[in-house]
Design a protein around this motif. Structure first.
Motif, PDB file in Angstrom:
ATOM      1  N   ALA A 196       0.827  -1.207   0.000  1.00  0.00           N
ATOM      2  CA  ALA A 196       0.000   0.000   0.000  1.00  0.00           C
ATOM      3  C   ALA A 196       0.862   1.258   0.000  1.00  0.00           C
ATOM      4  O   ALA A 196       0.640   2.186  -0.789  1.00  0.00           O
ATOM      5  N   GLU A 197       1.853   1.293   0.878  1.00  0.00           N
ATOM      6  CA  GLU A 197       2.734   2.464   0.928  1.00  0.00           C
ATOM      7  C   GLU A 197       3.525   2.608  -0.361  1.00  0.00           C
ATOM      8  O   GLU A 197       3.769   3.726  -0.840  1.00  0.00           O
ATOM      9  N   GLU A 239       1.365   4.269  -3.197  1.00  0.00           N
ATOM     10  CA  GLU A 239       1.249   5.722  -3.014  1.00  0.00           C
ATOM     11  C   GLU A 239       2.563   6.421  -3.339  1.00  0.00           C
ATOM     12  O   GLU A 239       2.575   7.498  -3.945  1.00  0.00           O
ATOM     13  N   ARG A 240       3.671   5.808  -2.959  1.00  0.00           N
ATOM     14  CA  ARG A 240       4.981   6.403  -3.245  1.00  0.00           C
ATOM     15  C   ARG A 240       5.262   6.414  -4.745  1.00  0.00           C
ATOM     16  O   ARG A 240       5.767   7.404  -5.287  1.00  0.00           O
ATOM     17  N   VAL A 281       3.062   6.488  -7.210  1.00  0.00           N
ATOM     18  CA  VAL A 281       2.208   7.481  -7.862  1.00  0.00           C
ATOM     19  C   VAL A 281       2.802   8.881  -7.684  1.00  0.00           C
ATOM     20  O   VAL A 281       2.846   9.682  -8.630  1.00  0.00           O
ATOM     21  N   THR A 282       3.275   9.174  -6.488  1.00  0.00           N
ATOM     22  CA  THR A 282       3.893  10.482  -6.239  1.00  0.00           C
ATOM     23  C   THR A 282       5.135  10.674  -7.102  1.00  0.00           C
ATOM     24  O   THR A 282       5.346  11.751  -7.685  1.00  0.00           O
ATOM     25  N   LEU A 313      -7.030   1.654  -3.640  1.00  0.00           N
ATOM     26  CA  LEU A 313      -6.034   2.584  -3.108  1.00  0.00           C
ATOM     27  C   LEU A 313      -5.322   3.323  -4.232  1.00  0.00           C
ATOM     28  O   LEU A 313      -5.108   4.543  -4.163  1.00  0.00           O
ATOM     29  N   ALA A 314      -4.967   2.597  -5.289  1.00  0.00           N
ATOM     30  CA  ALA A 314      -4.297   3.230  -6.425  1.00  0.00           C
ATOM     31  C   ALA A 314      -5.209   4.250  -7.091  1.00  0.00           C
ATOM     32  O   ALA A 314      -4.761   5.335  -7.491  1.00  0.00           O
ATOM     33  N   ALA A 321      -5.221   7.355  -4.956  1.00  0.00           N
ATOM     34  CA  ALA A 321      -3.944   8.064  -5.051  1.00  0.00           C
ATOM     35  C   ALA A 321      -3.811   8.792  -6.385  1.00  0.00           C
ATOM     36  O   ALA A 321      -3.323   9.933  -6.440  1.00  0.00           O
ATOM     37  N   LYS A 351      -6.027  11.923  -6.377  1.00  0.00           N
ATOM     38  CA  LYS A 351      -5.422  13.011  -5.604  1.00  0.00           C
ATOM     39  C   LYS A 351      -4.262  13.653  -6.360  1.00  0.00           C
ATOM     40  O   LYS A 351      -4.035  14.862  -6.255  1.00  0.00           O
ATOM     41  N   ALA A 352      -3.532  12.833  -7.123  1.00  0.00           N
ATOM     42  CA  ALA A 352      -2.381  13.353  -7.865  1.00  0.00           C
ATOM     43  C   ALA A 352      -2.783  14.055  -9.155  1.00  0.00           C
ATOM     44  O   ALA A 352      -1.939  14.682  -9.808  1.00  0.00           O
TER      45      ALA A 352
END
Length: 313
Positions: free
Chosen positions: A148-149, A152-153, A155-156, A213-214, A217, A220-221
């Protein structure tokens, strides 16, 4: 070339492949067609003596290693109006190596960066040489420890590097792949956790959670969670983009409602949009959207809600 059916046609709407497909490299890689792992010791493939190209425009997938060896095939594809999804299986390959230059017609060629999760990946290398082109990534998902982490990382990192979209799809691991991953983790201290997620945990539930979750993310991005830009000559970019949105929501509805899902209605409308030379938003403004096959009252209201950024019903 040959026709091909990807593992996730809702996420990867391609119809043709420049043979032979992937060519194994020095590292483990992701094959986005079957969403499987290509190991570095995979059997070697031989390039065909010559490559034919369809006369009519198609949506084709081309691997960069193949395009480097068969540059003429890629250029003939583009000359005949096809749209090419270029898989960057070797990030060191530059547009100049393939005879490509950035052009205003950026919707015709799209670069795709395959991204494997830990422990199959040793980091993310973004394609800095492809900044003049539209590019994105395909994220292979699997509920490994810390997945999960990591999503998110990733995608950022992709957003910061200039990616416009990212497709998140479950990684399809064979029993041999799973045993090989577990054997390769010996001595890392993660053996027990990897064995649990590979052989004992509810993988389907974990994958569904990672996809959600993806999606959050990416929203949001400000990145598209679908492939928005496979536009052959003569078709409308907005129609193709809307078709991609409808296919993504069809997949989401199927995951949520299973047998009672109305996802098939969205796919039917998306198939019509994929062949539409007109802007569907202009048709909607004229209240003529229902002349497009598959657009009944529910599909039309669903599509309008997506365009407005609201919650479809």
């Amino acid at each position: 070339m040959r026709r091909v059916e990807p593992a996730y046609p809702d996420l990867l709407p391609i119809t043709h492949l420049v043979r032979p497909g992937y060519l194994p490299g020095p590292r483990v890689a992701l094959d986005p067609i079957r969403m499987g792992v290509v190991w570095e010791d995979a059997p070697r493939r031989i390039l065909p003596a010559e490559g034919s190209v369809p006369r009519d425009p198609v949506r084709a997938i081309v691997f960069a290693r193949v395009a480097r060896e068969r540059e003429d095939v890629l250029l003939r594809l583009l000359e005949r109006g096809s749209s090419a999804l270029l898989v960057l299986d070797d990030p060191a390959i530059t547009p100049g190596d393939l005879g490509l230059e950035p052009s205003p017609d950026e919707a015709r060629i799209t670069a795709l960066l395959p991204v494997l999760p830990f422990p199959l990946s040793d980091g993310l290398r973004t394609p800095t040489e492809w900044q003049g082109f539209r590019w994105g990534a395909v994220l292979g998902l699997f509920p490994f420890p810390g997945a999960a982490e990591e999503v998110e990382r990733r995608v950022t990192q992709l957003k910061k590097a200039g990616a416009g979209f990212a497709i998140a799809a479950p990684l399809l691991l064979t029993p041999t792949d799973r045993h090989r991953i577990l054997d390769g983790s010996e001595g890392t201290g993660l053996e027990d956790r990897l064995e649990n997620c590979l052989f004992h945990a509810d993988v389907g539930r974990g994958l569904h959670a990672l996809e959600r979750l993806a999606g959050v993310a990416l929203h949001k991005a400000g990145m598209d969670p679908f492939l928005p830009c496979m536009v052959p000559r003569g078709l409308n970019p907005q129609a193709v983009r809307t078709a991609g949105m409808l296919r993504l929501w069809a997949r989401r509805l199927d995951q949520s409602h299973e047998e009672s899902s109305w996802g098939w209605r969205l796919r039917r409308a998306a198939a019509a949009l994929d062949r539409l030379p007109n802007d569907p938003a202009a048709l909607a403004d004229e209240d003529n959207l229902r002349i497009v096959p598959g657009f009944d009252s529910w599909v039309e209201s669903f599509t309008r809600a997506i365009w407005r950024g609201g919650e479809p019903v």
